[in-house]
Design a protein around this motif. Structure first.
Motif: not given
Lengths: 503, 279
Positions: B212-214, A248, B217, B13-16, B11, A455, A436, A244, B277
């Motif tokens: 799963h983080p994937n 990303k 999105p 905190d990075i997956f939105e 990690n 953005k 990040r 993942p 955003n």
């Protein structure tokens, strides 16, 4: 030692790196091409090869690495060097892989004293890092190697080249045969400029209509049972990462490229064969398909992912210096717009090269510093674990060079204040994409302007370093030896950095 | 995310995602419970910056021997919400009491929220009461355990959970809290995930859990306002401003009457879009 323009210590007896454009002030130097033949002579064995070619102490032998981790030819020659007790041999393989472990013994005994290569990984790289090679160790780029061969800076006595299929005139191809590896691009300079050329093959045919290596330069052919293990020659099917974090990074990269406005008709691109690089290609492909965009070409080491894109009409052509998987090998046979090319055509700064025509390239990094210098040669302890390959060639040639990497790997920040070893100068690196945040090289004011309202998480590289340190803490400085074991040679033949001994 | 996996926590905190659920329950073996509690609490304590997402910890159920240690160890100002498995009215009332005691003992500056997981048939029947309980700021449907309790096969189409889904969507909407749909468990079927998201979004769910983080999105793609809706809402906002200047309470846009419910819908879309955003 003296300092080059990047303030790196380099030896007095080599030309120091000045800038990535400095080659433009120099003229191309070409030695005479080797003598041609109308017939070839057949050899019985590797021993016969050494006898007939009178290979003696101190000679320079060259090899290509298209058979990669499955190569039998390089190892067989090493064994013959050992059997004969030869000394002070100089070897110029385009890359060294873990399966070339037999070379360690030859280095330690002094049978091999000098090595010129573009990439080294595994036991041989570790042995050299420990200072066991007695002579010169130079790490070139894939574009720099043909340049130093054609200019005579490296004089090859005998090129001993594994060729999957050879015909009776000595023409050679990698597209067919039980050891097929596709393009033989890195062998072409050796074939043209070595004093003597030997093709070692396991598939001898009467005649070839389509060949990459011209038989007129071939002096000898050695037929053997196998030139390599197919399982090691191609790396199987290269796949998009499922990680993942990697995905990303890839999504952000594709979006950024789109915001730069480069994903449009006629776009040309190159990515590595790694999972994240292929994921970038995947997301770029999605954008191209959604908008009906047709690219001009993709280049470099080619994977099945790019041959699929070619077959789907997303690119007009592929320029292939090295096939990374079986699908790519098969494509060289069936797709007439999948061109094999030489290392010189690919990336020699003095040639009409392909890398100069790239709109963008996606590359990796072991370390990157706040001046955007990239290290793909050593790890953070200074141990050799790679090399430029085409890294610094494509970084210079492409209009936009993007480095994609995790900000932190194995609990260590990838960004440093200063990289352990400079492989690619920061002036040629435009963007760093991590999970990040994205940093754009301040030198690229045009790119910064294009995404000023984006953005996307665009920050300075110093900010990314700070973020990494907040997570990992500031790593302790590693004390390094001052004893040089080799040099990183930039694509124009100047020395960009020194590789130091490790314990 | 399993609470005993340091790399995943690092990690997270990075997956939105809008929220990350650190798990102490099913993803953590009995022998790993202690280390997972320590890891989560130390990880949260060591973070220097506020996280960009809601921090949720799924504790072990109140019918186990582990929940009290879970709560004592992980409840702090660094977390936002406790997720309670096999939640019922009585266990949620008990949890509220325990959290109040811990908040007082640890001098917390915030009130910890609770997300009950609806994974028992009886909890479906209790849903209208559950959404009214203190601290409950969202409800998650746990379809795997619920199917087991219902003794029905779990299918991709999800007919067997249609009624619970409807109940949860309506109850949460009535009390303006998050309705979180059950995870889509096939991590290789992105098309199926998208269809599942589209369906639950159409019946009123506000969000969906990712296994799963994937998957994040794809989920975000469906649950964040579409470009078309954002553009419509912006036009409504502009027209409303103009009408206000003219002293008009009701006005028309594209030949259609715009009244308060329509403006409320446009405002909700814009609020969400600004949060993400997107504008």
């Amino acid at each position: 030692m003296m300092k080059n323009s990047l303030m790196r210590n380099v030896p007095e007896n080599y030309n120091p790196y000045v800038s990535s454009d400095d080659y433009k002030s120099k003229k191309r130097v070409l030695i005479d091409k080797k003598a041609t033949n109308s017939t070839v002579e057949y050899l019985e064995s590797y021993s016969d090869l050494f006898d007939k070619l009178n290979i003696t102490d101190g000679m320079t032998l060259s090899f290509h690495h298209h058979l990669r981790n499955g190569d039998f030819v390089f190892n067989a020659v090493c064994q013959e060097i050992k059997n004969r007790g030869l000394k002070n041999m100089k070897l110029a393989p385009s890359s060294i892989f873990p399966n070339n472990q037999c070379l360690v013994e030859l280095i330690e005994s002094g049978a091999v004293t000098d090595i010129y290569t573009d990439y080294a990984n595994g036991p041989v790289a570790e042995c050299i890092s420990k200072g066991k090679l007695k002579g010169e160790f130079l790490m070139h780029t894939h574009g720099g190697r043909p340049m130093v061969i054609e200019s005579g800076a490296i004089k090859i006595d005998v090129a001993i080249l594994g060729v999957p299929t050879v015909d009776k005139k000595g023409n050679g191809t990698g597209k067919i045969g039980k050891s097929a590896c596709g393009s033989l691009g890195y062998a072409e300079s050796d074939v043209t400029y070595a004093k003597k050329v030997v093709f070692v093959t396991d598939n001898l045919v009467d005649t070839l209509d389509d060949y990459q290596l011209d038989g007129k330069y071939c002096d000898y052919v050695l037929k053997v049972d196998a030139i390599g293990d197919p399982n090691g020659i191609v790396s199987g099917t290269t796949k998009i990462t499922k990680d993942p974090v990697g995905l990303k990074i890839a999504r952000m990269t594709a979006k950024l490229l789109d915001e730069f406005g480069v994903i449009k008709d006629g776009v040309s691109m190159q990515t590595g064969a790694g999972g994240t690089s292929l994921a970038v290609a995947h997301y770029v492909k999605n954008i191209m398909q959604e908008r009906g965009i047709k690219g001009s070409f993709a280049s470099g080491g080619i994977t099945g992912y790019f041959t699929d894109m070619l077959e789907e009409g997303l690119f007009e052509e592929l320029y292939d210096v090295q096939c990374f998987d079986l699908k790519a090998v098969q494509s060289t046979l069936k797709n007439t717009t999948h061109h094999v090319m030489s290392g010189s055509r690919y990336a020699n700064c003095f040639d009409d090269n392909v890398v100069d025509k790239l709109d963008f390239v996606i590359l990796g990094a072991t370390e990157i510093d706040t001046s955007f210098n990239v290290n793909v040669t050593t790890d953070s302890h200074g141990k050799i674990m790679g090399g430029s390959g085409g890294h610094s060639d494509t970084a210079h040639g492409a209009n936009i060079t993007v480095i994609t990497t995790n900000l932190i790997k194995s609990h260590m920040p990838i960004i440093k204040e200063s990289v352990t070893t400079v492989t690619t100068p920061g002036a040629d690196v435009d963007v760093l994409v991590t999970e990040r945040g994205i940093a754009i090289n301040p030198l690229r004011t045009d790119l910064i302007e294009k995404v000023k309202d984006s953005k996307l998480p665009i920050v300075t590289i110093e900010k990314l370093l700070e973020t990494a340190h907040e997570i990992t803490g500031v790593p302790q400085k590693i004390e390094r030896s001052k004893e040089a074991v080799g040099y990183v040679v930039y694509r124009d033949g100047t020395v960009i950095d020194t590789i130091y001994k490790i314990d | 995310m399993p609470g005993n996996n340091p790399a995943m926590l690092q990690n997270s905190d990075i997956f939105e995602a809008d929220a990350v659920i650190y798990d102490l329950e099913d993803a953590v073996a009995v022998t790993q419970k202690d280390s997972a509690r320590i890891l989560i609490s130390q990880f949260l304590k060591s973070s220097k910056k506020p996280f960009p997402m809601e921090i949720v910890v799924r504790i072990n159920g109140l019918d186990t021997d582990y929940y009290m240690d879970d709560l004592n160890m992980v409840v702090s100002d660094k977390i936002d919400t406790i997720m309670l498995p096999k939640a019922r009215v009585e266990t949620l009332i008990e949890l509220d009491k325990i959290l109040s005691r811990i908040e007082e003992e640890k001098h917390l500056t915030k009130k910890i929220g609770v997300i009950p997981i609806i994974e028992l048939a009886i909890s479906v029947l209790e849903i209208n009461q559950i959404v009214t309980l203190p601290r409950v700021n969202g409800v998650l449907l746990g379809a795997e355990d619920l199917s087991s309790d219902l003794e029905v096969a779990r299918t991709k189409k999800g007919d067997e959970i249609l009624h619970p889904r409807m109940c949860i969507a309506v109850a949460c909407a009535a009390y303006k809290i998050d309705s979180i749909d059950t995870p889509f468990t096939d991590t290789n079927d992105d098309i199926g995930l998208k269809e599942d998201c589209r369906f639950v979004s159409s019946i009123g769910f506000t969000s969906k859990a990712a296994i799963h983080p994937n998957q994040v999105p794809t989920i975000n793609e469906i649950f964040v306002p579409s470009r078309k809706n954002i553009e419509w809402a912006l036009r409504v906002e502009a027209a409303a401003k103009l009408a206000d200047e003219k002293g008009l309470g009701v006005f028309s846009l594209d030949g259609k009457m715009v009244d308060k419910p329509v403006m409320d819908r446009a405002n909700k879309i814009l609020k969400k879009a600004r949060n993400y955003n997107l504008i």
